[in-house]
Design a protein around this motif. Sequence first.
Motif: not given
Length: 106
Positions: A90-102
Motif C-alpha cells: 500500500x505504501x508503494x502505491x502512487x498518491x498514498x500519504x500514509x497507511x494505517x495497517x489495522x
Amino acid sequence: MGKAKRIVTVLISACLLTSLAGCSHTHTTKHETAGEYVDDSVITTRVKAAIFDELALKTFQINVTTYQGVVQLSGFVDSAVNARKAGDIARGVKGVREVKNDLITK
C-alpha cells in the motif's frame, strides 16, 4: 461508423464533465472536494489491485479505504509477515500519504 463516433463523443463528454466536477465541493461531513473523493477512489482501487496481484495475499479479504491519501487496511491475514507485506504494498502505491495497517492476524 456513426455509432462509434457517438460513443466516443459521449465518453469524451463524460470525461469533461467529471473533470469539471472535480472543482466543485460535495456536501459530505468530511468536507472532501469531488476531486479529492475521485483521487481517493483511484488510490483505493490501485491499492486493492496491487494487493490482489500479490500471490501471498490474494486469498485474504483485505478491506481498503482511503481518505485524503491516508489508506486504512482492515481484515484478516494468516501471519504478521503478510500484514506487513500488505502495508508495504500500500505504501508503494502512487498518491498514498500514509497507511494505517489495522490487519488482524488469525
